[in-house]
Design a protein around this motif. Sequence first.
Motif, PDB file in Angstrom:
ATOM      1  N   THR A 144       0.841  -1.186   0.000  1.00 16.92           N
ATOM      2  CA  THR A 144       0.000   0.000   0.000  1.00 16.92           C
ATOM      3  C   THR A 144       0.882   1.244   0.000  1.00 16.92           C
ATOM      4  O   THR A 144       1.878   1.298   0.717  1.00 16.92           O
ATOM      5  CB  THR A 144      -0.904   0.013   1.265  1.00 16.92           C
ATOM      6  OG1 THR A 144      -1.716  -1.156   1.272  1.00 16.92           O
ATOM      7  CG2 THR A 144      -1.798   1.236   1.293  1.00 16.92           C
ATOM      8  N   LEU A 145       0.496   2.221  -0.801  1.00 19.01           N
ATOM      9  CA  LEU A 145       1.173   3.506  -0.787  1.00 19.01           C
ATOM     10  C   LEU A 145       0.426   4.399   0.202  1.00 19.01           C
ATOM     11  O   LEU A 145      -0.776   4.624   0.052  1.00 19.01           O
ATOM     12  CB  LEU A 145       1.177   4.144  -2.181  1.00 19.01           C
ATOM     13  CG  LEU A 145       1.790   5.539  -2.304  1.00 19.01           C
ATOM     14  CD1 LEU A 145       3.253   5.547  -1.849  1.00 19.01           C
ATOM     15  CD2 LEU A 145       1.665   6.046  -3.725  1.00 19.01           C
ATOM     16  N   GLN A 146       1.127   4.859   1.239  1.00 16.70           N
ATOM     17  CA  GLN A 146       0.509   5.722   2.240  1.00 16.70           C
ATOM     18  C   GLN A 146       1.048   7.136   2.098  1.00 16.70           C
ATOM     19  O   GLN A 146       2.265   7.358   2.165  1.00 16.70           O
ATOM     20  CB  GLN A 146       0.760   5.198   3.649  1.00 16.70           C
ATOM     21  CG  GLN A 146      -0.003   3.930   3.929  1.00 16.70           C
ATOM     22  CD  GLN A 146       0.057   3.520   5.377  1.00 16.70           C
ATOM     23  OE1 GLN A 146       0.892   3.980   6.141  1.00 16.70           O
ATOM     24  NE2 GLN A 146      -0.840   2.633   5.762  1.00 16.70           N
ATOM     25  N   LEU A 147       0.128   8.074   1.904  1.00 18.54           N
ATOM     26  CA  LEU A 147       0.472   9.482   1.769  1.00 18.54           C
ATOM     27  C   LEU A 147       0.033  10.190   3.042  1.00 18.54           C
ATOM     28  O   LEU A 147      -1.132  10.110   3.428  1.00 18.54           O
ATOM     29  CB  LEU A 147      -0.251  10.090   0.563  1.00 18.54           C
ATOM     30  CG  LEU A 147      -0.133   9.339  -0.768  1.00 18.54           C
ATOM     31  CD1 LEU A 147      -0.957  10.043  -1.841  1.00 18.54           C
ATOM     32  CD2 LEU A 147       1.316   9.194  -1.178  1.00 18.54           C
ATOM     33  N   VAL A 148       0.967  10.882   3.680  1.00 19.09           N
ATOM     34  CA  VAL A 148       0.655  11.572   4.926  1.00 19.09           C
ATOM     35  C   VAL A 148       0.658  13.083   4.677  1.00 19.09           C
ATOM     36  O   VAL A 148       1.622  13.634   4.118  1.00 19.09           O
ATOM     37  CB  VAL A 148       1.665  11.212   6.039  1.00 19.09           C
ATOM     38  CG1 VAL A 148       1.341  11.970   7.327  1.00 19.09           C
ATOM     39  CG2 VAL A 148       1.662   9.710   6.288  1.00 19.09           C
ATOM     40  N   PHE A 149      -0.427  13.723   5.083  1.00 19.78           N
ATOM     41  CA  PHE A 149      -0.606  15.162   4.942  1.00 19.78           C
ATOM     42  C   PHE A 149      -0.896  15.760   6.316  1.00 19.78           C
ATOM     43  O   PHE A 149      -1.292  15.053   7.240  1.00 19.78           O
ATOM     44  CB  PHE A 149      -1.830  15.479   4.064  1.00 19.78           C
ATOM     45  CG  PHE A 149      -1.731  15.062   2.633  1.00 19.78           C
ATOM     46  CD1 PHE A 149      -1.372  15.975   1.649  1.00 19.78           C
ATOM     47  CD2 PHE A 149      -2.038  13.767   2.250  1.00 19.78           C
ATOM     48  CE1 PHE A 149      -1.307  15.588   0.310  1.00 19.78           C
ATOM     49  CE2 PHE A 149      -1.976  13.374   0.923  1.00 19.78           C
ATOM     50  CZ  PHE A 149      -1.613  14.287  -0.046  1.00 19.78           C
ATOM     51  N   LEU A 150      -0.748  17.078   6.424  1.00 21.82           N
ATOM     52  CA  LEU A 150      -1.328  17.811   7.536  1.00 21.82           C
ATOM     53  C   LEU A 150      -2.607  18.436   7.018  1.00 21.82           C
ATOM     54  O   LEU A 150      -2.636  18.954   5.897  1.00 21.82           O
ATOM     55  CB  LEU A 150      -0.390  18.908   8.045  1.00 21.82           C
ATOM     56  CG  LEU A 150       0.854  18.461   8.795  1.00 21.82           C
ATOM     57  CD1 LEU A 150       1.661  19.677   9.251  1.00 21.82           C
ATOM     58  CD2 LEU A 150       0.510  17.586   9.980  1.00 21.82           C
ATOM     59  N   ASN A 151      -3.667  18.383   7.823  1.00 18.52           N
ATOM     60  CA  ASN A 151      -4.913  19.006   7.399  1.00 18.52           C
ATOM     61  C   ASN A 151      -4.923  20.471   7.833  1.00 18.52           C
ATOM     62  O   ASN A 151      -3.940  20.982   8.368  1.00 18.52           O
ATOM     63  CB  ASN A 151      -6.128  18.228   7.919  1.00 18.52           C
ATOM     64  CG  ASN A 151      -6.315  18.313   9.424  1.00 18.52           C
ATOM     65  OD1 ASN A 151      -5.655  19.088  10.118  1.00 18.52           O
ATOM     66  ND2 ASN A 151      -7.222  17.516   9.941  1.00 18.52           N
TER      67      ASN A 151
ATOM     68  N   ALA B 141      -4.437   6.173   2.136  1.00 15.76           N
ATOM     69  CA  ALA B 141      -3.868   4.869   1.791  1.00 15.76           C
ATOM     70  C   ALA B 141      -4.378   4.434   0.426  1.00 15.76           C
ATOM     71  O   ALA B 141      -5.589   4.408   0.183  1.00 15.76           O
ATOM     72  CB  ALA B 141      -4.239   3.836   2.846  1.00 15.76           C
ATOM     73  N   LEU B 142      -3.448   4.067  -0.453  1.00 19.02           N
ATOM     74  CA  LEU B 142      -3.770   3.648  -1.820  1.00 19.02           C
ATOM     75  C   LEU B 142      -3.290   2.212  -2.019  1.00 19.02           C
ATOM     76  O   LEU B 142      -2.130   1.977  -2.370  1.00 19.02           O
ATOM     77  CB  LEU B 142      -3.110   4.590  -2.826  1.00 19.02           C
ATOM     78  CG  LEU B 142      -3.444   6.072  -2.652  1.00 19.02           C
ATOM     79  CD1 LEU B 142      -2.547   6.933  -3.512  1.00 19.02           C
ATOM     80  CD2 LEU B 142      -4.904   6.323  -2.955  1.00 19.02           C
ATOM     81  N   PRO B 143      -4.178   1.229  -1.814  1.00 13.17           N
ATOM     82  CA  PRO B 143      -3.761  -0.170  -1.874  1.00 13.17           C
ATOM     83  C   PRO B 143      -3.380  -0.680  -3.262  1.00 13.17           C
ATOM     84  O   PRO B 143      -2.631  -1.633  -3.371  1.00 13.17           O
ATOM     85  CB  PRO B 143      -4.964  -0.931  -1.318  1.00 13.17           C
ATOM     86  CG  PRO B 143      -6.119  -0.018  -1.499  1.00 13.17           C
ATOM     87  CD  PRO B 143      -5.573   1.377  -1.437  1.00 13.17           C
TER      88      PRO B 143
ATOM     89  N   TYR C 101       5.795   3.237   1.060  1.00 15.44           N
ATOM     90  CA  TYR C 101       5.181   1.977   0.664  1.00 15.44           C
ATOM     91  C   TYR C 101       5.174   1.106   1.924  1.00 15.44           C
ATOM     92  O   TYR C 101       6.202   0.958   2.588  1.00 15.44           O
ATOM     93  CB  TYR C 101       5.985   1.262  -0.419  1.00 15.44           C
ATOM     94  CG  TYR C 101       5.749   1.815  -1.815  1.00 15.44           C
ATOM     95  CD1 TYR C 101       4.532   1.622  -2.455  1.00 15.44           C
ATOM     96  CD2 TYR C 101       6.747   2.506  -2.481  1.00 15.44           C
ATOM     97  CE1 TYR C 101       4.316   2.120  -3.724  1.00 15.44           C
ATOM     98  CE2 TYR C 101       6.538   2.996  -3.753  1.00 15.44           C
ATOM     99  CZ  TYR C 101       5.322   2.807  -4.375  1.00 15.44           C
ATOM    100  OH  TYR C 101       5.111   3.289  -5.632  1.00 15.44           O
ATOM    101  N   VAL C 102       4.030   0.551   2.241  1.00 11.99           N
ATOM    102  CA  VAL C 102       3.910  -0.330   3.395  1.00 11.99           C
ATOM    103  C   VAL C 102       3.581  -1.724   2.877  1.00 11.99           C
ATOM    104  O   VAL C 102       2.569  -1.906   2.189  1.00 11.99           O
ATOM    105  CB  VAL C 102       2.817   0.152   4.377  1.00 11.99           C
ATOM    106  CG1 VAL C 102       2.656  -0.815   5.532  1.00 11.99           C
ATOM    107  CG2 VAL C 102       3.149   1.553   4.873  1.00 11.99           C
ATOM    108  N   GLU C 103       4.455  -2.675   3.186  1.00 10.15           N
ATOM    109  CA  GLU C 103       4.237  -4.052   2.760  1.00 10.15           C
ATOM    110  C   GLU C 103       3.699  -4.859   3.934  1.00 10.15           C
ATOM    111  O   GLU C 103       4.167  -4.700   5.064  1.00 10.15           O
ATOM    112  CB  GLU C 103       5.547  -4.656   2.257  1.00 10.15           C
ATOM    113  CG  GLU C 103       6.040  -3.966   1.003  1.00 10.15           C
ATOM    114  CD  GLU C 103       7.283  -4.599   0.441  1.00 10.15           C
ATOM    115  OE1 GLU C 103       7.314  -5.832   0.318  1.00 10.15           O
ATOM    116  OE2 GLU C 103       8.224  -3.845   0.138  1.00 10.15           O
TER     117      GLU C 103
END
Length: 91
Positions: A7-14, A23-25, A65-67
């Motif tokens: 999964t591709l994890q994108l971290v933002f500040l709101n 999270a984009l699996p 990327y989280v495996e």
Amino acid sequence: MVTKSKTLQLVFLNGDDKKVTLALPDAADHLTSVEVKTAMKTIAEADAFAKDGVDVYKIPKSASYVERVVTNLFDDSAGNSKRATTVQAHN
């Protein structure tokens, strides 16, 4: 049975400066840091996502990327189990 996923994890500040993860699996697993950062900037600049008046994806912070590897030991769901047979010892 072993199941692997990435999964591709994108971290933002709101808009409230709190971390939000997108999270984009099914994302392509060959993207470069430049491509991902550019995409995250595009998402942030679009101002298309808000919740209760707060921008959800305001400032890109990180991407990973989280495996995940899952090894099933047993699965008794959906008819996959067989009834156990009771064996009694006779004296």
